[in-house]
Design an enzyme around this catalytic site. Structure first.
Site, short mmCIF file in Angstrom:
data_model
loop_
_atom_site.label_atom_id
_atom_site.label_comp_id
_atom_site.label_asym_id
_atom_site.label_seq_id
_atom_site.Cartn_x
_atom_site.Cartn_y
_atom_site.Cartn_z
N HIS A 5 1.07 -1.01 -0.01
CA HIS A 5 0.09 0.01 -0.06
C HIS A 5 0.87 1.41 0.05
CE1 HIS A 5 0.63 -0.63 4.45
NE2 HIS A 5 0.60 0.63 4.32
N GLU A 56 -3.60 3.45 1.93
CA GLU A 56 -3.80 3.69 3.38
C GLU A 56 -4.28 5.00 3.55
OE1 GLU A 56 -1.22 3.85 7.40
OE2 GLU A 56 -0.86 2.31 6.08
N HIS A 74 2.67 12.03 -7.28
CA HIS A 74 1.23 11.55 -7.68
C HIS A 74 1.11 10.01 -7.47
CE1 HIS A 74 3.23 10.95 -11.71
NE2 HIS A 74 2.10 9.98 -11.85
N GLU A 122 -2.84 10.46 -11.34
CA GLU A 122 -2.64 10.44 -12.90
C GLU A 122 -3.63 9.52 -13.11
OE1 GLU A 122 0.71 10.26 -16.03
OE2 GLU A 122 0.99 9.48 -14.17
#
Length: 128
Positions: A5, A56, A74, A122
């Site tokens: 994550h 998360e 990003h 993005e």
């Protein structure tokens, strides 16, 4: 090994969960409060954590804004059609920060959307 994550801090957990689930179409996978640490974690994603990388969302109680700094770039999400994704995100209240079109110095179609805390996401067209 695999990437599990990415953690981002958010100023309003409910607002962020609403954005990622209702605007981007992810699912809230799990959420837990940690009273001793005064924070709440929520995990969101497009699929189960056992075989998908997720995000998360960390809410530190009482903190409603963060300085995003200039090191983070990003998150990226692959979509079938960037133009359709932008239209759908806009219809659901998402903020488009770069319209769909070919990337600078390339041909891959991309767009950018901002989450409620200003993080850039993005959208990248799926390669066939």
């Amino acid at each position: 090994m695999r990437l599990l994550h990415t953690m981002i801090r958010v100023g309003d957990l409910n607002r962020s969960i609403d954005f990622y689930t209702n605007v981007l179409g992810m699912k809230l996978l799990r959420q837990k409060e940690y009273p001793d640490g005064q924070f709440t974690l929520a995990f969101i994603g497009f699929g189960d954590e056992t075989d998908h990388t997720v995000i998360e969302l960390t809410y530190n109680w009482g903190v409603d804004t963060y300085d995003l700094g200039n090191a983070f770039g990003h998150l990226a999400i692959e979509v079938e059609d960037v133009y359709e994704a932008v239209d759908s995100i806009r219809e659901r209240g998402g903020e488009i920060s770069r319209e769909a079109g070919p990337m600078n110095a390339g041909t891959t179609v991309i767009a950018f959307v901002k989450d409620p805390d200003g993080y850039q996401i993005e959208l990248i067209g799926r390669k066939h």
